[in-house]
Design a protein around this motif. Structure first.
Motif, PDB file in Angstrom:
ATOM      1  N   ALA A  43      -2.831  12.538   1.556  1.00  0.00           N
ATOM      2  CA  ALA A  43      -3.627  13.775   1.595  1.00  0.00           C
ATOM      3  C   ALA A  43      -5.093  13.473   1.891  1.00  0.00           C
ATOM      4  O   ALA A  43      -5.749  14.197   2.649  1.00  0.00           O
ATOM      5  N   LEU A  44      -5.598  12.392   1.308  1.00  0.00           N
ATOM      6  CA  LEU A  44      -6.999  12.038   1.514  1.00  0.00           C
ATOM      7  C   LEU A  44      -7.241  11.639   2.969  1.00  0.00           C
ATOM      8  O   LEU A  44      -8.237  12.031   3.580  1.00  0.00           O
ATOM      9  N   ALA A  45      -6.312  10.872   3.544  1.00  0.00           N
ATOM     10  CA  ALA A  45      -6.443  10.470   4.945  1.00  0.00           C
ATOM     11  C   ALA A  45      -6.413  11.687   5.858  1.00  0.00           C
ATOM     12  O   ALA A  45      -7.171  11.761   6.830  1.00  0.00           O
ATOM     13  N   ALA A  46      -5.554  12.659   5.532  1.00  0.00           N
ATOM     14  CA  ALA A  46      -5.467  13.868   6.350  1.00  0.00           C
ATOM     15  C   ALA A  46      -6.749  14.671   6.271  1.00  0.00           C
ATOM     16  O   ALA A  46      -7.251  15.163   7.297  1.00  0.00           O
ATOM     17  N   GLN A  47      -7.309  14.815   5.088  1.00  0.00           N
ATOM     18  CA  GLN A  47      -8.536  15.586   4.921  1.00  0.00           C
ATOM     19  C   GLN A  47      -9.715  14.918   5.622  1.00  0.00           C
ATOM     20  O   GLN A  47     -10.596  15.594   6.151  1.00  0.00           O
ATOM     21  N   ALA A  48      -9.751  13.595   5.605  1.00  0.00           N
ATOM     22  CA  ALA A  48     -10.873  12.861   6.194  1.00  0.00           C
ATOM     23  C   ALA A  48     -10.667  12.565   7.681  1.00  0.00           C
ATOM     24  O   ALA A  48     -11.579  12.046   8.338  1.00  0.00           O
ATOM     25  N   SER A  49      -9.474  12.889   8.198  1.00  0.00           N
ATOM     26  CA  SER A  49      -9.157  12.644   9.617  1.00  0.00           C
ATOM     27  C   SER A  49      -9.329  11.170   9.985  1.00  0.00           C
ATOM     28  O   SER A  49     -10.017  10.817  10.945  1.00  0.00           O
ATOM     29  N   VAL A  50      -8.716  10.309   9.179  1.00  0.00           N
ATOM     30  CA  VAL A  50      -8.800   8.869   9.421  1.00  0.00           C
ATOM     31  C   VAL A  50      -7.405   8.260   9.405  1.00  0.00           C
ATOM     32  O   VAL A  50      -6.428   8.894   8.995  1.00  0.00           O
ATOM     33  N   GLN A  51      -7.324   7.018   9.827  1.00  0.00           N
ATOM     34  CA  GLN A  51      -6.051   6.301   9.867  1.00  0.00           C
ATOM     35  C   GLN A  51      -5.630   5.920   8.444  1.00  0.00           C
ATOM     36  O   GLN A  51      -6.403   5.248   7.729  1.00  0.00           O
ATOM     37  N   PRO A  52      -4.457   6.333   7.984  1.00  0.00           N
ATOM     38  CA  PRO A  52      -4.065   6.163   6.573  1.00  0.00           C
ATOM     39  C   PRO A  52      -4.091   4.719   6.078  1.00  0.00           C
ATOM     40  O   PRO A  52      -4.596   4.452   4.989  1.00  0.00           O
ATOM     41  N   ALA A  53      -3.540   3.785   6.849  1.00  0.00           N
ATOM     42  CA  ALA A  53      -3.483   2.400   6.378  1.00  0.00           C
ATOM     43  C   ALA A  53      -4.883   1.810   6.231  1.00  0.00           C
ATOM     44  O   ALA A  53      -5.175   1.081   5.276  1.00  0.00           O
ATOM     45  N   ALA A  54      -5.769   2.137   7.178  1.00  0.00           N
ATOM     46  CA  ALA A  54      -7.143   1.634   7.088  1.00  0.00           C
ATOM     47  C   ALA A  54      -7.867   2.249   5.901  1.00  0.00           C
ATOM     48  O   ALA A  54      -8.631   1.566   5.194  1.00  0.00           O
ATOM     49  N   LEU A  55      -7.630   3.548   5.652  1.00  0.00           N
ATOM     50  CA  LEU A  55      -8.247   4.188   4.491  1.00  0.00           C
ATOM     51  C   LEU A  55      -7.766   3.541   3.203  1.00  0.00           C
ATOM     52  O   LEU A  55      -8.556   3.324   2.275  1.00  0.00           O
ATOM     53  N   HIS A  56      -6.470   3.218   3.138  1.00  0.00           N
ATOM     54  CA  HIS A  56      -5.931   2.560   1.941  1.00  0.00           C
ATOM     55  C   HIS A  56      -6.658   1.259   1.660  1.00  0.00           C
ATOM     56  O   HIS A  56      -7.014   0.960   0.510  1.00  0.00           O
ATOM     57  N   ARG A  57      -6.936   0.502   2.693  1.00  0.00           N
ATOM     58  CA  ARG A  57      -7.639  -0.771   2.514  1.00  0.00           C
ATOM     59  C   ARG A  57      -9.069  -0.534   2.038  1.00  0.00           C
ATOM     60  O   ARG A  57      -9.597  -1.267   1.197  1.00  0.00           O
ATOM     61  N   LEU A  58      -9.709   0.498   2.588  1.00  0.00           N
ATOM     62  CA  LEU A  58     -11.060   0.863   2.136  1.00  0.00           C
ATOM     63  C   LEU A  58     -11.043   1.253   0.664  1.00  0.00           C
ATOM     64  O   LEU A  58     -11.888   0.809  -0.117  1.00  0.00           O
ATOM     65  N   MET A  59     -10.051   2.076   0.284  1.00  0.00           N
ATOM     66  CA  MET A  59      -9.993   2.564  -1.094  1.00  0.00           C
ATOM     67  C   MET A  59      -9.688   1.436  -2.072  1.00  0.00           C
ATOM     68  O   MET A  59     -10.203   1.433  -3.194  1.00  0.00           O
ATOM     69  N   CYS A  60      -8.883   0.479  -1.663  1.00  0.00           N
ATOM     70  CA  CYS A  60      -8.604  -0.661  -2.542  1.00  0.00           C
ATOM     71  C   CYS A  60      -9.892  -1.409  -2.881  1.00  0.00           C
ATOM     72  O   CYS A  60     -10.103  -1.816  -4.030  1.00  0.00           O
ATOM     73  N   HIS A  61     -10.759  -1.569  -1.891  1.00  0.00           N
ATOM     74  CA  HIS A  61     -12.026  -2.253  -2.158  1.00  0.00           C
ATOM     75  C   HIS A  61     -12.921  -1.390  -3.040  1.00  0.00           C
ATOM     76  O   HIS A  61     -13.631  -1.908  -3.914  1.00  0.00           O
ATOM     77  N   ARG A  62     -12.900  -0.088  -2.844  1.00  0.00           N
ATOM     78  CA  ARG A  62     -13.733   0.795  -3.655  1.00  0.00           C
ATOM     79  C   ARG A  62     -13.244   0.850  -5.094  1.00  0.00           C
ATOM     80  O   ARG A  62     -14.043   1.067  -6.008  1.00  0.00           O
ATOM     81  N   VAL A  63     -11.954   0.649  -5.321  1.00  0.00           N
ATOM     82  CA  VAL A  63     -11.449   0.523  -6.692  1.00  0.00           C
ATOM     83  C   VAL A  63     -12.090  -0.694  -7.356  1.00  0.00           C
ATOM     84  O   VAL A  63     -12.583  -0.635  -8.484  1.00  0.00           O
ATOM     85  N   GLY A  64     -12.107  -1.795  -6.635  1.00  0.00           N
ATOM     86  CA  GLY A  64     -12.738  -3.001  -7.163  1.00  0.00           C
ATOM     87  C   GLY A  64     -14.219  -2.837  -7.396  1.00  0.00           C
ATOM     88  O   GLY A  64     -14.797  -3.478  -8.285  1.00  0.00           O
ATOM     89  N   ALA A  65     -14.849  -1.958  -6.620  1.00  0.00           N
ATOM     90  CA  ALA A  65     -16.288  -1.722  -6.765  1.00  0.00           C
ATOM     91  C   ALA A  65     -16.596  -0.719  -7.884  1.00  0.00           C
ATOM     92  O   ALA A  65     -17.767  -0.472  -8.173  1.00  0.00           O
ATOM     93  N   GLY A  66     -15.566  -0.147  -8.472  1.00  0.00           N
ATOM     94  CA  GLY A  66     -15.786   0.756  -9.596  1.00  0.00           C
ATOM     95  C   GLY A  66     -16.176   2.169  -9.212  1.00  0.00           C
ATOM     96  O   GLY A  66     -16.701   2.919 -10.043  1.00  0.00           O
ATOM     97  N   VAL A  67     -15.898   2.559  -7.957  1.00  0.00           N
ATOM     98  CA  VAL A  67     -16.258   3.894  -7.509  1.00  0.00           C
ATOM     99  C   VAL A  67     -15.098   4.869  -7.697  1.00  0.00           C
ATOM    100  O   VAL A  67     -15.301   6.051  -7.967  1.00  0.00           O
ATOM    101  N   VAL A  68     -13.879   4.385  -7.514  1.00  0.00           N
ATOM    102  CA  VAL A  68     -12.676   5.170  -7.792  1.00  0.00           C
ATOM    103  C   VAL A  68     -11.729   4.309  -8.620  1.00  0.00           C
ATOM    104  O   VAL A  68     -11.883   3.089  -8.707  1.00  0.00           O
ATOM    105  N   ARG A  69     -10.748   4.969  -9.220  1.00  0.00           N
ATOM    106  CA  ARG A  69      -9.687   4.258  -9.927  1.00  0.00           C
ATOM    107  C   ARG A  69      -8.353   4.836  -9.500  1.00  0.00           C
ATOM    108  O   ARG A  69      -8.267   5.979  -9.038  1.00  0.00           O
ATOM    109  N   LEU A  70      -7.308   4.044  -9.683  1.00  0.00           N
ATOM    110  CA  LEU A  70      -5.950   4.495  -9.409  1.00  0.00           C
ATOM    111  C   LEU A  70      -5.275   4.865 -10.712  1.00  0.00           C
ATOM    112  O   LEU A  70      -5.302   4.097 -11.691  1.00  0.00           O
TER     113      LEU A  70
END
Length: 346
Positions: A43-70
């Protein structure tokens, strides 16, 4: 003292990946999409109009950075830090980090900082094909965004400015390069006997005029399209320059102050509102921005004093407002008033 290897400490201070990951997320408004319910990767990839797999990789790093959590269900959830990237958060930093905005674009020019240090010149034009002001002034959206950002940056210092000194004796306040008019309106609104004039380029001046009308100050505040390098409206009691001189080299800064001095009433003063290197400790980053973006610079009290003297003004007082802002006040050399000197107010 930490036991971490020196390389780890240096990497923490020189990491480009995490800042860019957060800036990309700010540009894509991911925090707003998550807050609106797009919490699954798809859903997030669709809303942001980005490639889902690449967004997943971005979000994984942002989890490590403490900006989002799973969450346990695999949904994205904003952390307290991530909440500050929401547009509707009063403390939001999203627009400052937006790569498509004027500040974000300027910050990307820092990848050419080495060239600025080697030459002492701005690299913005070499990155984007035209100078910062040329690009901002040619694009109404960039111009409006820039004025909004500058107005937001003034919110913290407005109470100190309004409370400073005796404004009751000021009949006419001229805000030179006043952008959206937020600062001028705040002062005039608090002093019924005062009228205000804003001087800026046609786009900002038009927007400010509409803003004055909208808030009920249209009969007391006017906006004039013009440049601070040209003749200014005359006989103002105060000419206010907020975050203006730092954008220019010494020659241009003296020209701006000279225009204010020429137009100033005999018993008036010029007020410069911006950070000083020897008063605020948190303006060195902005000083580098001025080098990379504009060939401008932050200054010390003594350097301000020299600029004023070259424009026929003497430094009368310096007041630390905090939030990377000082108020530097000049009076005409011919006024006969005793200057308190560069250390006044501190």
């Amino acid at each position: 003292m930490t036991d971490a290897p020196w390389s780890t400490l240096l990497m923490e201070k020189t990491d480009l990946i995490t800042p860019m990951a957060i800036r990309v997320a700010a540009t894509l408004r991911l925090a707003d999409h998550i807050a609106a319910g797009a919490t699954s990767p798809e859903a997030l990839a669709a809303q942001a109009s980005v490639q889902p797999a690449a967004l997943h990789r971005l979000m994984c790093h942002r989890v490590g950075a403490g900006v989002v959590r799973l969450t346990e269900s695999g949904a994205y959830e904003l952390t307290e830090l991530g909440e500050q990237l929401r547009e509707d958060n009063p403390t939001s930093g999203r627009a400052w980090l937006d790569i498509d905005g004027p500040i974000g674009r300027g910050d990307l020019a820092f990848f050419q900082l080495l060239e600025s240090v080697r030459t002492g010149e701005s690299v913005y034009a070499s990155v984007y094909g035209q100078g910062f002001w040329e690009e901002v002034n040619a694009d109404p959206e960039l111009s409006a965004t820039f004025d909004d950002r500058m107005a937001a940056s003034m919110e913290w210092v407005l109470p100190a400015l309004v409370a400073h000194g005796d404004w009751s004796k000021v009949r006419h306040l001229v805000d030179v390069g006043g952008g959206s008019g937020t600062l001028l309106a705040a002062v005039v609104e608090n002093w019924p006997g005062m009228r205000g004039t804003l001087v800026d380029l046609p786009g900002p001046a038009s927007a400010a005029a509409q803003s004055f009308t909208d808030i009920g100050l249209g009969d007391r505040c006017t906006a004039v399209a013009g440049s601070f390098f040209d003749e200014l409206p005359r006989d103002g009691d105060v000419y206010l320059l907020s975050n203006v001189l730092l954008n220019w080299d010494d020659t241009q800064a003296i020209n701006i102050l000279s225009r204010c001095a020429e137009a100033l009433a005999a018993d008036g003063r010029v007020m410069v509102l911006e950070g000083l290197l020897d008063v605020q400790s948190d303006v060195t980053e902005l000083d580098l921005r001025m080098l990379v973006y504009l060939n401008g610079r932050m200054r010390t009290r003594q350097e301000m004093q020299k600029l004023g003297a070259a424009a026929g003004l003497k430094l009368d007082a310096v007041t630390d407002f905090g939030h990377a802002r000082s108020l530097v006040e000049f009076v005409p050399v011919a006024s006969g008033r005793e200057s308190a000197g560069p250390d006044a107010g501190n």
